[in-house]
Write an enzyme that holds these catalytic residues in place. Structure first.
Site, mmCIF file in Angstrom:
data_model
loop_
_atom_site.group_PDB
_atom_site.id
_atom_site.type_symbol
_atom_site.label_atom_id
_atom_site.label_comp_id
_atom_site.label_asym_id
_atom_site.label_seq_id
_atom_site.Cartn_x
_atom_site.Cartn_y
_atom_site.Cartn_z
ATOM 1 N N VAL A 166 28.631 -60.249 27.676
ATOM 2 C CA VAL A 166 27.413 -60.874 27.166
ATOM 3 C C VAL A 166 27.804 -61.768 25.980
ATOM 4 O O VAL A 166 28.703 -61.424 25.205
ATOM 5 C CB VAL A 166 26.359 -59.811 26.759
ATOM 6 C CG1 VAL A 166 26.869 -58.904 25.656
ATOM 7 C CG2 VAL A 166 25.041 -60.455 26.371
ATOM 8 N N CYS B 173 35.845 -60.479 25.828
ATOM 9 C CA CYS B 173 36.017 -59.470 24.775
ATOM 10 C C CYS B 173 34.709 -58.841 24.313
ATOM 11 O O CYS B 173 34.736 -57.860 23.564
ATOM 12 C CB CYS B 173 36.771 -60.072 23.597
ATOM 13 S SG CYS B 173 36.016 -61.547 22.882
ATOM 14 N N HIS B 174 33.592 -59.336 24.732
ATOM 15 C CA HIS B 174 32.282 -58.844 24.268
ATOM 16 C C HIS B 174 31.378 -58.659 25.464
ATOM 17 O O HIS B 174 30.666 -59.594 25.829
ATOM 18 C CB HIS B 174 31.687 -59.844 23.285
ATOM 19 C CG HIS B 174 30.444 -59.380 22.596
ATOM 20 N ND1 HIS B 174 29.176 -59.546 23.118
ATOM 21 C CD2 HIS B 174 30.272 -58.748 21.417
ATOM 22 C CE1 HIS B 174 28.275 -59.059 22.285
ATOM 23 N NE2 HIS B 174 28.915 -58.567 21.250
ATOM 24 N N PHE B 175 31.362 -57.636 26.094
ATOM 25 C CA PHE B 175 32.121 -56.396 26.000
ATOM 26 C C PHE B 175 32.928 -56.238 27.277
ATOM 27 O O PHE B 175 32.518 -56.734 28.323
ATOM 28 C CB PHE B 175 31.180 -55.200 25.868
ATOM 29 C CG PHE B 175 30.317 -55.254 24.635
ATOM 30 C CD1 PHE B 175 30.806 -54.804 23.412
ATOM 31 C CD2 PHE B 175 29.035 -55.776 24.679
ATOM 32 C CE1 PHE B 175 30.008 -54.834 22.278
ATOM 33 C CE2 PHE B 175 28.241 -55.817 23.546
ATOM 34 C CZ PHE B 175 28.722 -55.346 22.344
ATOM 35 N N PHE C 222 34.285 -65.611 24.839
ATOM 36 C CA PHE C 222 33.614 -64.402 24.350
ATOM 37 C C PHE C 222 33.294 -63.406 25.457
ATOM 38 O O PHE C 222 33.181 -62.211 25.196
ATOM 39 C CB PHE C 222 32.352 -64.750 23.550
ATOM 40 C CG PHE C 222 31.472 -65.789 24.179
ATOM 41 C CD1 PHE C 222 30.607 -65.476 25.206
ATOM 42 C CD2 PHE C 222 31.525 -67.104 23.723
ATOM 43 C CE1 PHE C 222 29.795 -66.438 25.779
ATOM 44 C CE2 PHE C 222 30.714 -68.080 24.292
ATOM 45 C CZ PHE C 222 29.848 -67.745 25.329
#
EC number: 4.2.1.59
Length: 171
Positions: free
Chosen positions: A76, A69-71, A66
């Site tokens: 985070v 891709c976040h962010f 994650f």
């Protein structure tokens, strides 16, 4: 049969495949959606409500899926993944008790996010305190939960509800 009171990652992944408690039992999600690496303690008594408790941990690494891709440029852990872990652990508790069926999150009362999990963190710890278990035609657990990053509480949720269903076609 004696119940285990702790589970390692391989055992949790066996649950995802239906191998830990049997094919008819609830399953944890498989990678990458399994949001903890181990259950350090699970009891059918204890906790502030005296109805049971689960303690689990996730090792944080900068290469977790994650963060990429976040962010982009501001990595985070999504808050919803921590919340989902709390539902996963509440449902696992029902399966561990021996209740049959497929787990489904049914809602929660209140959720608070007061911090974040960044790639330089080391450990996320979950504390799930079962407040109610119904084991009749409806099989459901209700819990209060907290999530900590490096020993600092950052998420809390009250009245998390998870049900186990033997038939999910009309759910």
């Amino acid at each position: 049969m004696t119940r285990l009171h702790a589970f390692n990652r391989e055992q949790l992944l066996a649950s995802a495949r239906g191998e830990l408690f049997g094919a008819a039992a609830g399953r944890l999600p498989n990678d990458p959606m399994l949001m903890f690496d181990r259950i350090t303690e699970i009891r059918e008594d204890g906790g502030p409500h005296g109805k049971g408790m689960v303690r689990a941990e996730l090792d944080i690494r900068p290469d977790l899926w994650f963060f990429g891709c976040h962010f982009i440029g501001d990595p985070v852990m999504p808050g919803c993944l921590g919340l989902d872990a709390m539902w996963q652990l509440t449902g696992f508790f029902l399966t561990w008790l021996g209740a049959p069926g497929k787990g489904r999150a049914l809602g929660c009362g209140e959720v608070k996010f007061t911090g974040q999990v960044l790639p330089d963190a080391k450990l996320v710890r979950y504390e799930i305190d079962i407040s109610r278990v119904i084991n009749r035609k409806l099989v459901m657990a209700q819990s209060d939960a907290r999530m900590y990053v490096d020993d600092r509480e950052i998420y809390s949720a009250r009245d998390l509800r998870v049900g186990l269903f033997t038939e999910t076609g009309s759910f």
